[in-house]
Design an enzyme around this catalytic site. Sequence first.
Site, PDB file in Angstrom:
ATOM      1  N   ASP A 131       0.637  -1.128  -0.062  1.00 33.41           N
ATOM      2  CA  ASP A 131       0.044  -0.216  -0.005  1.00 33.41           C
ATOM      3  C   ASP A 131       0.716   1.342   0.072  1.00 33.41           C
ATOM      4  N   CYS A 187     -15.013  -8.635 -18.033  1.00 32.71           N
ATOM      5  CA  CYS A 187     -16.269  -7.947 -17.629  1.00 32.71           C
ATOM      6  C   CYS A 187     -17.435  -8.201 -18.642  1.00 32.71           C
ATOM      7  N   CYS A 190     -21.249  -6.761 -18.412  1.00 34.40           N
ATOM      8  CA  CYS A 190     -21.743  -6.417 -17.136  1.00 34.40           C
ATOM      9  C   CYS A 190     -21.394  -5.021 -16.915  1.00 34.40           C
ATOM     10  N   CYS A 193     -21.197  -3.076 -11.361  1.00 32.17           N
ATOM     11  CA  CYS A 193     -20.464  -2.266 -10.363  1.00 32.17           C
ATOM     12  C   CYS A 193     -20.508  -0.683 -10.212  1.00 32.17           C
ATOM     13  N   CYS A 197     -22.692   1.830  -7.517  1.00 33.32           N
ATOM     14  CA  CYS A 197     -21.713   2.848  -7.035  1.00 33.32           C
ATOM     15  C   CYS A 197     -22.753   4.068  -6.480  1.00 33.32           C
ATOM     16  N   CYS A 213     -15.777   9.177  -4.696  1.00 36.34           N
ATOM     17  CA  CYS A 213     -15.697   8.160  -3.906  1.00 36.34           C
ATOM     18  C   CYS A 213     -16.082   8.006  -2.701  1.00 36.34           C
TER      19      CYS A 213
HETATM   20  C1  B12 Z   1      -5.071   5.754  -3.630  1.00 41.48           C
HETATM   21  C2  B12 Z   1      -5.610   4.234  -3.361  1.00 41.48           C
HETATM   22  C3  B12 Z   1      -7.083   4.246  -3.183  1.00 41.48           C
HETATM   23  C4  B12 Z   1      -7.860   5.654  -3.395  1.00 41.48           C
HETATM   24  C5  B12 Z   1      -8.008   6.044  -4.911  1.00 41.48           C
HETATM   25  C6  B12 Z   1      -8.823   4.445  -5.683  1.00 41.48           C
HETATM   26  C7  B12 Z   1      -8.251   4.237  -6.899  1.00 41.48           C
HETATM   27  N1  B12 Z   1      -9.241   3.654  -7.779  1.00 41.48           N
HETATM   28  O1  B12 Z   1      -7.267   4.680  -7.571  1.00 41.48           O
HETATM   29  C8  B12 Z   1      -9.533   5.451  -2.580  1.00 41.48           C
HETATM   30  C9  B12 Z   1      -9.013   5.912  -1.235  1.00 41.48           C
HETATM   31  C10 B12 Z   1     -10.461   5.980  -3.173  1.00 41.48           C
HETATM   32  C11 B12 Z   1      -8.986   3.870  -2.657  1.00 41.48           C
HETATM   33  C12 B12 Z   1     -10.387   3.076  -2.119  1.00 41.48           C
HETATM   34  C13 B12 Z   1     -10.065   1.782  -2.434  1.00 41.48           C
HETATM   35  N2  B12 Z   1      -9.220   0.982  -2.067  1.00 41.48           N
HETATM   36 CO1  B12 Z   1      -7.390   1.762  -2.688  1.00 41.48          CO
HETATM   37  N3  B12 Z   1      -5.527   2.066  -2.745  1.00 41.48           N
HETATM   38  C14 B12 Z   1      -4.950   3.309  -3.355  1.00 41.48           C
HETATM   39  C15 B12 Z   1      -3.709   2.962  -3.764  1.00 41.48           C
HETATM   40  C16 B12 Z   1      -2.715   3.460  -2.397  1.00 41.48           C
HETATM   41  C17 B12 Z   1      -2.783   3.540  -4.990  1.00 41.48           C
HETATM   42  C18 B12 Z   1      -4.147   3.371  -6.340  1.00 41.48           C
HETATM   43  C19 B12 Z   1      -3.675   4.283  -7.460  1.00 41.48           C
HETATM   44  O2  B12 Z   1      -2.380   4.239  -7.684  1.00 41.48           O
HETATM   45  N4  B12 Z   1      -4.551   4.515  -7.761  1.00 41.48           N
HETATM   46  C20 B12 Z   1      -4.592   5.585  -8.926  1.00 41.48           C
HETATM   47  C21 B12 Z   1      -5.338   4.974 -10.289  1.00 41.48           C
HETATM   48  C22 B12 Z   1      -5.125   6.216 -11.553  1.00 41.48           C
HETATM   49  O3  B12 Z   1      -4.681   3.678 -10.403  1.00 41.48           O
HETATM   50  P1  B12 Z   1      -5.504   2.489 -10.863  1.00 41.48           P
HETATM   51  O4  B12 Z   1      -7.006   2.770 -10.487  1.00 41.48           O
HETATM   52  O5  B12 Z   1      -5.148   1.528 -10.030  1.00 41.48           O
HETATM   53  O6  B12 Z   1      -5.334   2.163 -12.325  1.00 41.48           O
HETATM   54  C23 B12 Z   1      -3.940   1.482 -12.611  1.00 41.48           C
HETATM   55  C24 B12 Z   1      -4.554   0.577 -13.663  1.00 41.48           C
HETATM   56  O7  B12 Z   1      -5.817   0.136 -13.459  1.00 41.48           O
HETATM   57  C25 B12 Z   1      -4.089   1.066 -15.013  1.00 41.48           C
HETATM   58  N5  B12 Z   1      -5.353   1.355 -15.732  1.00 41.48           N
HETATM   59  C26 B12 Z   1      -6.630   1.909 -15.378  1.00 41.48           C
HETATM   60  N6  B12 Z   1      -7.290   2.375 -16.434  1.00 41.48           N
HETATM   61  C27 B12 Z   1      -6.462   2.116 -17.330  1.00 41.48           C
HETATM   62  C28 B12 Z   1      -6.782   2.515 -18.621  1.00 41.48           C
HETATM   63  C29 B12 Z   1      -5.803   2.456 -19.570  1.00 41.48           C
HETATM   64  C30 B12 Z   1      -5.857   2.483 -20.999  1.00 41.48           C
HETATM   65  C31 B12 Z   1      -4.502   1.904 -19.069  1.00 41.48           C
HETATM   66  C32 B12 Z   1      -3.549   1.552 -20.202  1.00 41.48           C
HETATM   67  C33 B12 Z   1      -4.413   1.429 -17.946  1.00 41.48           C
HETATM   68  C34 B12 Z   1      -5.382   1.555 -16.920  1.00 41.48           C
HETATM   69  O8  B12 Z   1      -3.503   1.913 -14.972  1.00 41.48           O
HETATM   70  C35 B12 Z   1      -3.455   2.665 -13.506  1.00 41.48           C
HETATM   71  C36 B12 Z   1      -2.060   2.810 -13.321  1.00 41.48           C
HETATM   72  O9  B12 Z   1      -1.297   1.666 -12.822  1.00 41.48           O
HETATM   73  C37 B12 Z   1      -3.595   1.447  -3.885  1.00 41.48           C
HETATM   74  C38 B12 Z   1      -2.143   0.775  -3.371  1.00 41.48           C
HETATM   75  C39 B12 Z   1      -1.070   0.917  -4.265  1.00 41.48           C
HETATM   76  N7  B12 Z   1      -0.145   1.360  -3.850  1.00 41.48           N
HETATM   77  O10 B12 Z   1      -1.229   0.666  -5.475  1.00 41.48           O
HETATM   78  C40 B12 Z   1      -4.718   0.687  -2.739  1.00 41.48           C
HETATM   79  C41 B12 Z   1      -5.641  -0.323  -3.397  1.00 41.48           C
HETATM   80  C42 B12 Z   1      -5.452  -0.159  -4.849  1.00 41.48           C
HETATM   81  N8  B12 Z   1      -6.680  -0.220  -2.546  1.00 41.48           N
HETATM   82  C43 B12 Z   1      -7.293  -1.378  -2.362  1.00 41.48           C
HETATM   83  C44 B12 Z   1      -8.714  -1.420  -1.766  1.00 41.48           C
HETATM   84  C45 B12 Z   1      -8.894  -2.687  -1.155  1.00 41.48           C
HETATM   85  C46 B12 Z   1      -9.528  -0.521  -1.794  1.00 41.48           C
HETATM   86  C47 B12 Z   1     -10.947  -0.321  -1.692  1.00 41.48           C
HETATM   87  C48 B12 Z   1     -11.694  -1.536  -2.075  1.00 41.48           C
HETATM   88  C49 B12 Z   1     -11.007  -0.226   0.040  1.00 41.48           C
HETATM   89  C50 B12 Z   1     -12.619   0.071   0.684  1.00 41.48           C
HETATM   90  N9  B12 Z   1     -13.283  -1.100   0.757  1.00 41.48           N
HETATM   91  O11 B12 Z   1     -13.076   0.995   0.736  1.00 41.48           O
HETATM   92  C51 B12 Z   1     -11.511   0.775  -2.422  1.00 41.48           C
HETATM   93  C52 B12 Z   1     -11.784   0.359  -3.799  1.00 41.48           C
HETATM   94  C53 B12 Z   1     -12.299   1.682  -4.598  1.00 41.48           C
HETATM   95  C54 B12 Z   1     -11.895   1.429  -5.918  1.00 41.48           C
HETATM   96  N10 B12 Z   1     -13.091   0.842  -6.770  1.00 41.48           N
HETATM   97  O12 B12 Z   1     -10.829   1.426  -6.663  1.00 41.48           O
HETATM   98  C55 B12 Z   1      -6.340  -2.576  -2.663  1.00 41.48           C
HETATM   99  C56 B12 Z   1      -6.906  -2.949  -3.993  1.00 41.48           C
HETATM  100  C57 B12 Z   1      -6.763  -4.578  -4.116  1.00 41.48           C
HETATM  101  C58 B12 Z   1      -7.425  -5.219  -5.426  1.00 41.48           C
HETATM  102  N11 B12 Z   1      -7.831  -6.194  -5.267  1.00 41.48           N
HETATM  103  O13 B12 Z   1      -7.567  -4.229  -6.264  1.00 41.48           O
HETATM  104  C59 B12 Z   1      -5.164  -1.831  -2.907  1.00 41.48           C
HETATM  105  C60 B12 Z   1      -4.104  -2.408  -4.095  1.00 41.48           C
HETATM  106  C61 B12 Z   1      -4.185  -1.960  -1.696  1.00 41.48           C
HETATM  107  C62 B12 Z   1      -3.626  -3.115  -1.306  1.00 41.48           C
HETATM  108  N12 B12 Z   1      -2.490  -3.010  -1.045  1.00 41.48           N
HETATM  109  O14 B12 Z   1      -4.256  -4.228  -1.360  1.00 41.48           O
HETATM  110  N13 B12 Z   1      -7.778   3.361  -2.726  1.00 41.48           N
HETATM  111  S1  SF4 Z   2     -19.327  -5.958 -11.768  1.00 45.48           S
HETATM  112 FE1  SF4 Z   2     -17.853  -4.616 -12.663  1.00 45.48          FE
HETATM  113  S2  SF4 Z   2     -15.763  -5.418 -12.391  1.00 45.48           S
HETATM  114 FE2  SF4 Z   2     -17.455  -7.148 -11.887  1.00 45.48          FE
HETATM  115  S3  SF4 Z   2     -17.569  -8.269 -13.845  1.00 45.48           S
HETATM  116 FE3  SF4 Z   2     -19.331  -6.733 -13.948  1.00 45.48          FE
HETATM  117  S4  SF4 Z   2     -18.374  -4.848 -14.959  1.00 45.48           S
HETATM  118 FE4  SF4 Z   2     -16.741  -6.253 -14.273  1.00 45.48          FE
HETATM  119  S1  SF4 Z   3     -18.192   4.814  -4.089  1.00 49.78           S
HETATM  120 FE1  SF4 Z   3     -15.919   4.236  -4.493  1.00 49.78          FE
HETATM  121  S2  SF4 Z   3     -15.888   2.329  -3.307  1.00 49.78           S
HETATM  122 FE2  SF4 Z   3     -18.107   2.726  -3.450  1.00 49.78          FE
HETATM  123  S3  SF4 Z   3     -18.957   1.743  -5.240  1.00 49.78           S
HETATM  124 FE3  SF4 Z   3     -18.153   3.697  -5.979  1.00 49.78          FE
HETATM  125  S4  SF4 Z   3     -16.112   3.550  -6.675  1.00 49.78           S
HETATM  126 FE4  SF4 Z   3     -16.744   1.894  -5.373  1.00 49.78          FE
END
Ligand code: B12
Ligand code: SF4
Ligand code: SF4
Length: 311
Positions: A131, A187, A190, A193, A197, A213
Amino acid sequence: MVEQLNSIPTNSIKQKAKSLGFDLAAITSTEPLDTAHIENFKNWLAGGFNGEMSWLEKNIEKRFSPALLMPQAESIICTAINYKPLRNISAIASYALYQDYHTFIKQKLSELADFIKKEVSKELKFKICVDSVPLAERALAERAGLGFIGKNHILTNPQLGSFLLLGELITNLPLKPDEPLEQKDYCKNCNKCFDACPTGAIAANQPFDANKCVSYLTIEHKGRIAKKLRPKINCIFGCDKCITACPYNAQAPVCRNRDFKFSAERQKLTAEQILKLSEKDFDALFVNSAVHRTGLRQLKRNALIFVKNKT
Ligand code: B12
Ligand code: SF4
Ligand code: SF4
């Protein structure tokens, strides 16, 4: 090099990870992620979708080039633990009903490192990431083949679902990388999600908007929550709606890890009870939990909004 890669028994490392309680373990290299990821992330920041999480703007290079996080880094052991609860009935996100996963996973990864040092290579150098280290954990887990990233942005394993917490061991050992899952649209049509939300933080053809969020608002956002968002807050800490709605979790197994302590007391806690907690009660209930860092003041702020929305 190939010979050197094949000479290290990755199977024994993965087996040990399983015996330590990890549900998934696989390997990826420390090669940078592709530029599409970096561009996506930079555009996300430029759009202000990170809310007040300004720390995400730092160390961007490291986040996508894990080799920069440790000298001589060669490979990453990506792990996941399944935390699906038996029942999802609390207004507190499921992960926070367990003991603090950061300390738990760090401890287990440190035991894995001890094993590797003893049984595989005395030369092991490593860095544990859970994390807080600037590392694109989901994208790396996807590259290692632990799952796919769903429309809800969660790393999902087709068999285990998406109640998964991630942790990584960056090592100086040249381990043979695993393949990502077969490239396909997991997905399909579907959109469950998106429908689940409450605020539209996730929606079709739009980046993840942390500003909307509930997980961000209840955990990371300090100060007052905007009036227009308040009626949509239906959780007290974090939010599981986009995970619970996912069909991949319907048949997924529940958490079987006995070491990862679950608190039934926290699960039963009502918003009304939270509003009456003293600092002492709070410390006793939430010691060694992810909730503790957020503090009682913020928890009460959330509980008050939650109660108002119920009435
Ligand atoms: C900041 C953060 C948050 C923020 C922002 C969430 C977000 N979606 O980014 C907040 C506080 C909202 C949050 C909430 C949650 N989080 Co959080 N969070 C993080 C953290 C610290 C960084 C994530 C990050 O970099 N976000 C920035 C966005 C841009 O990155 P991303 O969505 O991950 O997208 C990447 C890929 O998906 C991809 N991508 C996405 N779209 C596209 C499109 C294209 C074209 C391409 C090429 C790539 C691409 O590229 C992106 C960059 O790598 C990570 C830990 C870590 N160091 O990674 C945990 C982490 C993601 N969180 C986690 C969890 C469990 C949660 C929650 C479920 C907690 C809860 N129950 O409330 C929620 C879920 C929300 C959600 N639907 O994402 C887990 C997820 C585990 C998993 N199975 O995925 C992590 C990995 C922590 C861990 N060590 O387990 N979180
Ligand atoms: S709920 Fe969202 S993440 Fe899960 S299968 Fe459906 S579209 Fe994909
Ligand atoms: S508010 Fe954030 S954690 Fe809750 S359903 Fe929407 S994206 Fe997922």
